[in-house]
Design a protein around this motif. Structure first.
Motif, short mmCIF file in Angstrom:
data_model
loop_
_atom_site.label_atom_id
_atom_site.label_comp_id
_atom_site.label_asym_id
_atom_site.label_seq_id
_atom_site.Cartn_x
_atom_site.Cartn_y
_atom_site.Cartn_z
N ASP A 119 21.47 1.84 -7.50
CA ASP A 119 22.41 2.17 -6.44
C ASP A 119 21.65 2.85 -5.30
OD1 ASP A 119 24.35 3.17 -4.85
OD2 ASP A 119 25.65 3.82 -6.47
N ILE A 120 21.67 2.22 -4.10
CA ILE A 120 20.82 2.78 -3.03
C ILE A 120 21.33 4.12 -2.54
CG2 ILE A 120 19.66 0.77 -2.12
CD1 ILE A 120 21.92 0.45 -0.18
N THR A 121 22.57 4.45 -2.78
CA THR A 121 23.03 5.77 -2.34
C THR A 121 22.50 6.87 -3.25
OG1 THR A 121 25.03 5.40 -3.59
CG2 THR A 121 25.13 4.97 -1.24
N ARG A 122 22.03 6.48 -4.44
CA ARG A 122 21.47 7.50 -5.35
C ARG A 122 19.94 7.48 -5.37
NH1 ARG A 122 24.10 7.44 -10.97
NH2 ARG A 122 25.28 5.56 -10.49
N VAL A 123 19.34 6.43 -4.80
CA VAL A 123 17.88 6.41 -4.70
C VAL A 123 17.51 7.11 -3.40
CG1 VAL A 123 15.86 4.92 -4.68
CG2 VAL A 123 17.86 4.24 -5.94
N ARG A 124 17.60 8.44 -3.39
CA ARG A 124 17.40 9.15 -2.13
C ARG A 124 16.64 10.44 -2.36
NH1 ARG A 124 21.37 8.78 2.57
NH2 ARG A 124 19.29 8.97 3.42
N ARG A 125 15.45 10.34 -2.92
CA ARG A 125 14.67 11.56 -3.05
C ARG A 125 13.98 11.90 -1.73
NH1 ARG A 125 11.39 10.63 -8.47
NH2 ARG A 125 13.14 10.03 -9.75
N LEU A 126 13.73 10.87 -0.91
CA LEU A 126 13.07 11.11 0.37
C LEU A 126 14.14 11.34 1.41
CD1 LEU A 126 10.61 8.17 0.14
CD2 LEU A 126 9.96 10.54 0.15
N ARG A 127 14.26 12.54 1.90
CA ARG A 127 15.24 12.80 2.94
C ARG A 127 14.77 13.96 3.80
NH1 ARG A 127 20.48 13.98 1.52
NH2 ARG A 127 20.62 12.84 -0.41
N GLY A 128 15.52 14.20 4.88
CA GLY A 128 15.20 15.33 5.74
C GLY A 128 14.39 14.94 6.94
N LEU B 139 0.82 -1.21 0.00
CA LEU B 139 0.00 0.00 0.00
C LEU B 139 0.85 1.26 0.00
CD1 LEU B 139 -2.81 -1.05 2.42
CD2 LEU B 139 -3.12 -0.27 0.10
N VAL B 140 2.01 1.21 0.68
CA VAL B 140 2.91 2.36 0.66
C VAL B 140 3.35 2.64 -0.77
CG1 VAL B 140 5.16 3.21 1.40
CG2 VAL B 140 3.68 2.09 3.03
N GLY B 141 3.59 1.57 -1.53
CA GLY B 141 4.02 1.76 -2.91
C GLY B 141 2.86 1.81 -3.89
N PHE B 142 1.66 2.12 -3.39
CA PHE B 142 0.48 2.03 -4.25
C PHE B 142 0.53 3.02 -5.41
CE2 PHE B 142 -3.88 3.51 -5.18
CZ PHE B 142 -4.33 2.35 -5.78
N ARG B 143 0.99 4.24 -5.16
CA ARG B 143 1.06 5.22 -6.26
C ARG B 143 2.32 4.94 -7.06
NH1 ARG B 143 -1.01 9.66 -2.29
NH2 ARG B 143 -3.17 9.79 -2.95
N ASN B 144 2.31 3.86 -7.83
CA ASN B 144 3.56 3.41 -8.42
C ASN B 144 4.01 4.26 -9.61
OD1 ASN B 144 1.70 2.60 -10.23
ND2 ASN B 144 2.15 0.41 -10.09
N GLU C 87 10.28 3.85 -3.46
CA GLU C 87 11.43 3.97 -2.56
C GLU C 87 10.99 3.74 -1.12
OE1 GLU C 87 13.47 7.69 -2.97
OE2 GLU C 87 14.55 7.32 -1.11
N ALA C 88 9.90 4.44 -0.73
CA ALA C 88 9.41 4.28 0.64
C ALA C 88 8.95 2.85 0.87
CB ALA C 88 8.26 5.25 0.90
#
Lengths: 517, 121
Positions: free
Chosen positions: B112-121, A157-162, A169-170
């Motif tokens: 690369d997980i170090t570049r998949v980082r749009r969610l931060r802060g 569900l967290v990845g629902f808006r794929n 990522e989340a």
């Protein structure tokens, strides 16, 4: 019918989840179906709670009538899967079903423009199944299975808006944390199984001897559940997951997090309750973890610009209050005079805070979802002057913000005052941290209020209106609950919370499954 | 049992696999490798459960028509059932993680997980 309630609690949402995909292309139908199923589980959970509070612990054995005939030969070792429901489990079940119901109502319009809604509602009901299984089960392996169900459904569900990369990522962050945590739970379960040859919680708890290997198992269980409930060193997945999930799923996802908290309490109170000396140390660890969690969570929240992310950090900080309250109770569990003096009230504060927090945090996250629905952005700097346009959302937000900051007539105050008063008796420093956290919470919500709702009306929001009715109804239900729980806290405390706390304290009762001993 | 190193051999393997799994999750940057690390962890845990349930010279658990010498030496069926369940759950988790990985590759163009980082802060 009444004696099959624990099984029905899991069977009904599971049935709903499997039927939901049949409603492909009938989005209205599937929303209605989800509301119907989750609504009926609310009624079932209320019945269950009534039954448990009046008649004591309910034991349901799958595939047999009573726990006393667990083997065909009459040999009294539990080998079947058992559901063991005490007041604490019933309390969590009420929270879970209520929040799933409200989530389903809110989702009716909030996600109407998305594709694949039949899967969305199927996952919502599967998440509810996972939570209910976790809080009702009396079997360690079963706990692991439902933990995984809740974890998989939650991260899907967290990845629902794929179509958004951030959602994936989340989602993968949440899934990795939950997979590692539940594998470690399984490892601990295997350790305990190897020692005691059984998986029943009560049976293991009665026989636990606390040698080196048990200590490893306790450590593994404690850390994995702390990881899944978002306590501080492992809190990084919480803001991402709560931010990216559609706002209608936020309430059940919150409860899923607190189901892990429940498992943490269950492990420390029921499974290892017979360890007299070391339990105080575990309680201290829990209290300190709680203080750290609340303080770090709130300081991280202060600097956020994204409105939902800010509220997610507050969710972390509020988890700290529950850990603190119950941790104080755990510290003095084997000291009867102190337990009667403040331990029981501290635990009541912690447990009451669970349901209060679920209510007002869901309300706040829903108002954030409403802001997103109307403005299309979650950035606080781009909002402004929305109070005139969205009066009901504004009022709901004010109620939620007042409740989370612990202002007197709202429900947050009722549980926080219990925690302040009692943690002071253990150590005044704990209370200082808790109060400072409360002040900082209020400060950050003033910031949100000022930047989103107040100020001159912006040009680009000229033609925006209040959100549609189902969302308004869901928010209003929660706002009313906030005020009701704040005005009449004793009603909830006496009917639900104190029975739940007593169920945790009187662990010996749980150990004798259904009077069999 | 009799102090033989081979009695403890499965547990040593479990320890090595656990260390390897945690190392992979903690230090590898490719998302697929992280998923593989979780799989290794799962293999370790599954092996641990099976090893816990093992009895030397054990018999298949058939309760009705078991031979006389099997009494007290039957392998409990529970650990194997648990392992099967956990394998099935593991497959679901892996499938979902790989699906997320594919989606992340689509949006970010990298694993690369170090570049998949749009969610931060």
């Amino acid at each position: 019918m009444i004696e099959h309630l624990p099984a029905l609690m899991v069977a009904v949402p599971l049935f709903g989840a499997f039927i939901a995909p049949l409603f492909k292309k009938h989005y209205k139908g599937v929303s209605m179906w989800a509301a119907l199923i989750t609504g009926s589980t609310v009624i079932l959970s209320l019945l269950l709670a009534k039954q448990v509070v009046t008649n004591g612990i309910m034991v349901y054995v799958f595939g047999a009538d009573k726990p006393s005939i667990v083997l065909p030969s009459g040999y009294a070792v539990p080998i079947r899967i058992m559901f063991e429901v005490d007041a604490m489990g019933a309390f969590m079940a009420i929270s879970a079903t209520l929040m799933s119901f409200i989530g389903a109502i809110y989702s009716y319009t909030h996600v109407e423009k998305e594709a694949g809604l039949e899967k969305y509602y199927a996952l919502l009901m599967l998440l509810e199944t996972g939570i209910l299984g976790m809080v009702l089960t009396g079997d360690l392996f079963n706990l692991f299975v439902f933990l995984e169900i809740a974890g998989i459904a939650g991260s899907a569900l967290v990845g629902f808006r794929n179509y958004r990369g951030e959602a994936s990522e989340a989602g993968i962050k949440y899934l990795i944390v939950s997979a590692v945590a539940s594998l470690m739970v399984l490892f601990a379960v295997a350790i305990l199984y190897g020692q005691y040859g059984n998986l029943n919680l009560a049976y293991i708890a009665k026989n636990v001897s606390f040698n080196m290997v048990d200590m490893i198992a306790l450590g593994l269980l404690f850390t994995s559940f702390a990881m899944k409930c978002g306590a501080v060193p492992m809190h990084y997945w919480v803001p991402d997951a709560y931010t990216e999930v559609p706002a209608g799923i936020n309430p059940p996802l919150l409860v899923a997090t607190y189901a892990s908290l429940y498992a943490l309490f269950r492990v420390s109170f029921t499974l290892f309750a017979n360890i007299v000396i070391d339990l105080a140390r575990v309680g201290w660890i829990m209290s300190i973890l709680g203080v750290l969690t609340m303080f770090i969570g709130v300081t991280m929240a202060l600097v956020q610009k994204d409105v939902k992310r800010l509220m997610s950090y507050h969710a972390i900080s509020q988890t700290g209050y529950m850990l603190l309250g119950v941790g104080v109770g755990l510290t003095v569990l084997h000291d009867p005079s102190k337990l009667a003096e403040f331990g029981r009230d501290a635990m009541a504060g912690g447990v009451f805070h669970i349901i209060n927090h679920i209510i007002y945090k869901s309300l706040l996250l829903m108002t954030a979802g409403a802001l997103f629905y109307v403005t299309g952005t979650r950035n606080l700097n781009e909002m402004g002057g929305l109070a005139r346009k969205m009066p009901i959302t504004t009022i709901s937000f004010m109620v939620g913000a007042a409740a989370i900051s612990g202002l007197p007539p709202f429900n947050g105050f009722a549980s926080k005052i219990l925690i302040y008063e009692t943690s002071y008796r253990l150590n005044p420093l704990l209370t200082v941290f808790a109060m400072v956290t409360s002040v900082l919470t209020l400060a950050s919500f003033v910031k949100v209020f000022a930047s989103a709702f107040l100020g001159p009306p912006l040009e680009k929001f000229q033609d925006k209106r209040e959100v549609p009715k189902p969302m308004v109804i869901a928010m209003l239900i929660l706002a009313v609950l906030c005020i009701l729980f704040g005005l009449f806290p004793n009603l909830v405390l006496d009917k639900l919370v104190y029975p739940a706390v007593d169920a945790l304290i009187n662990f010996a009762q749980y150990h004798s499954w259904g009077g069999l001993a | 049992m009799n102090g033989n190193i081979f009695v403890n051999f499965p547990f040593i393997v479990v320890a090595i696999l656990l260390a390897l799994g945690f190392y992979t999750i903690g230090f590898k940057r490719n998302l697929i490798k992280v998923v593989i690390g979780i799989e290794i962890l799962e293999g370790a845990v599954n092996m641990f459960i099976v090893a816990v349930g093992y009895i030397k010279g054990g018999y298949v658990p058939i309760y009705t028509q078991a031979p006389q010498e099997a009494v007290g030496r039957m392998v409990l069926p529970t650990p194997q059932a648990l392992t099967l369940t956990s394998i099935v759950i593991g497959v679901a988790v892996t499938a979902l993680m790989l699906a997320f990985a594919v989606n992340i590759y689509k949006h970010y163009g990298t694993l690369d997980i170090t570049r998949v980082r749009r969610l931060r802060g």
